[in-house]
Design a protein around this motif. Structure first.
Motif, mmCIF file in Angstrom:
data_model
loop_
_atom_site.group_PDB
_atom_site.id
_atom_site.type_symbol
_atom_site.label_atom_id
_atom_site.label_comp_id
_atom_site.label_asym_id
_atom_site.label_seq_id
_atom_site.Cartn_x
_atom_site.Cartn_y
_atom_site.Cartn_z
ATOM 1 N N SER A 93 -74.113 -13.139 4.812
ATOM 2 C CA SER A 93 -74.003 -12.369 3.556
ATOM 3 C C SER A 93 -73.190 -13.142 2.523
ATOM 4 O O SER A 93 -72.360 -13.982 2.862
ATOM 5 N N ASN A 152 -70.768 -12.335 0.676
ATOM 6 C CA ASN A 152 -69.303 -12.183 0.693
ATOM 7 C C ASN A 152 -68.704 -12.698 2.011
ATOM 8 O O ASN A 152 -67.530 -12.500 2.284
ATOM 9 N N GLN A 208 -69.037 -11.650 4.968
ATOM 10 C CA GLN A 208 -68.561 -10.598 5.873
ATOM 11 C C GLN A 208 -69.464 -10.438 7.100
ATOM 12 O O GLN A 208 -68.984 -10.172 8.193
ATOM 13 N N TYR A 209 -70.779 -10.615 6.888
ATOM 14 C CA TYR A 209 -71.726 -10.346 7.972
ATOM 15 C C TYR A 209 -72.651 -11.525 8.274
ATOM 16 O O TYR A 209 -72.944 -12.338 7.408
ATOM 17 N N THR A 255 -70.010 -8.982 12.433
ATOM 18 C CA THR A 255 -69.003 -9.362 11.432
ATOM 19 C C THR A 255 -68.581 -10.806 11.742
ATOM 20 O O THR A 255 -68.466 -11.182 12.913
ATOM 21 N N PHE A 261 -79.755 -10.996 2.822
ATOM 22 C CA PHE A 261 -78.878 -9.995 2.200
ATOM 23 C C PHE A 261 -79.071 -10.022 0.694
ATOM 24 O O PHE A 261 -79.354 -11.073 0.121
ATOM 25 N N ASN A 262 -78.871 -8.865 0.048
ATOM 26 C CA ASN A 262 -78.881 -8.881 -1.423
ATOM 27 C C ASN A 262 -77.527 -9.445 -1.898
ATOM 28 O O ASN A 262 -76.588 -9.539 -1.112
ATOM 29 N N THR A 301 -74.986 -8.435 -3.463
ATOM 30 C CA THR A 301 -73.744 -7.651 -3.365
ATOM 31 C C THR A 301 -73.452 -7.187 -1.936
ATOM 32 O O THR A 301 -72.541 -6.401 -1.711
ATOM 33 N N THR A 302 -74.225 -7.672 -0.963
ATOM 34 C CA THR A 302 -74.040 -7.352 0.459
ATOM 35 C C THR A 302 -74.110 -5.849 0.730
ATOM 36 O O THR A 302 -73.382 -5.326 1.571
ATOM 37 N N GLU A 303 -74.959 -5.150 0.020
ATOM 38 C CA GLU A 303 -75.130 -3.717 0.269
ATOM 39 C C GLU A 303 -76.455 -3.431 0.966
ATOM 40 O O GLU A 303 -76.615 -2.387 1.594
ATOM 41 N N ILE A 304 -77.394 -4.371 0.848
ATOM 42 C CA ILE A 304 -78.719 -4.162 1.440
ATOM 43 C C ILE A 304 -79.089 -5.397 2.259
ATOM 44 O O ILE A 304 -78.834 -6.530 1.838
#
Length: 263
Positions: free
Chosen positions: A195, A197, A199-200, A214, A242-243, A245-248
């Motif tokens: 991702s 950011n 994070q994932y 994670t 990932f998109n 913004t790491t939301e999707i």
């Protein structure tokens, strides 16, 4: 919206559809040996900017460089690749990279900082090239066969996913393996994504399961537990992304029609 390539449909399978990093442009490339650029307009016809044709070179993958000035294209059955310089309008063949002994060069990744190109070779070899000169910097090797790789957003590490379901974490500077872990339940690795950011990490396998981890756990444990196992696909997960913004997380399979899920 109208199809992005309404003004020039491809005569064969499309392998790449990618937005330009900074301009309102979309690129398509595929087995009909062509790379096409279209201007993206709101709900109206997307005018074709240009198409380039690579003779007897069905394209396996094409990608914009990070600065958006070049397109790198590899073929389905070639040990060479092409660089299309959009500023100069020239097509530059890269016939042989010194030190890279590969029959075919197909899959590759570009580092987010624009410095490196990673060629995913056969027999577990990973060739790190300078993006500027397209010359070999170093070669790394995973156990088994490497299927997919991904750079971290800061370009400091590479995650390489093997066919056997292991993920190797490399330090780009030293080219040393920092750690490796097993992707839980993976019978055959297919695709990997980190991702934006950092994070994932998502790992997709032949069973259609996509495991979400994670990053901190992956760097420490040999058998990390996924935060989530996504089981919506019934055929091989061949694409995860990932998109920004790491939301999707998008997961998809090329083995069947309409197999795209957004998580």
């Amino acid at each position: 919206c109208l199809p992005a390539n309404q003004e020039r449909f491809a005569n064969g399978k499309l392998v790449t559809v990618q937005f330009h990093p900074s301009a309102q442009v979309v690129m398509t490339a595929g087995h009909d040996r062509s790379v096409s650029l279209f201007q993206v307009k709101n709900f109206s016809l997307n005018p074709k900017i240009q198409s380039i044709y690579l003779e007897s070179f069905p394209i396996y993958k094409a990608h914009f460089s990070v600065d958006g000035e070049q397109v790198i294209a590899t073929g389905t059955h070639h040990s060479m690749f092409f660089v299309y310089d959009m500023m100069a309008g020239s097509i530059i063949p890269i016939p042989k990279v010194r030190g890279v002994e590969e029959k075919f060069l197909r899959n590759f990744e570009l580092s987010p900082d624009g410095s490196f190109m990673l060629l995913i070779g056969t027999s577990g070899y990973l060739h790190l090239l300078s993006m500027k000169t397209k010359e070999l910097i170093s070669t790394m090797k995973v156990n088994g066969r490497c299927i997919a790789s991904a750079f971290t957003p800061d370009s400091s590490k590479i995650y390489s996913y093997s066919k056997e379901g292991e993920v190797f974490i490399w330090d780009v500077r030293s080219r040393k393996c920092l750690h490796k872990f097993e992707d839980e339940g993976s019978l055959e690795g297919k695709c990997i994504a980190v991702s934006k950011n950092n994070q994932y990490i998502a790992c997709g396998s032949s069973s259609g399961v996509v495991n979400l981890y994670t990053t901190d756990v992956c760097l420490k444990e040999n058998r990390p537990k996924p935060v989530k196992a996504i089981m919506n696909l019934v055929t091989s997960a061949t694409c995860v992304t990932f998109n920004p913004t790491t939301e999707i997380l998008a997961v998809a399979s090329r083995d069947t029609d309409e197999a795209v899920k957004l998580v």
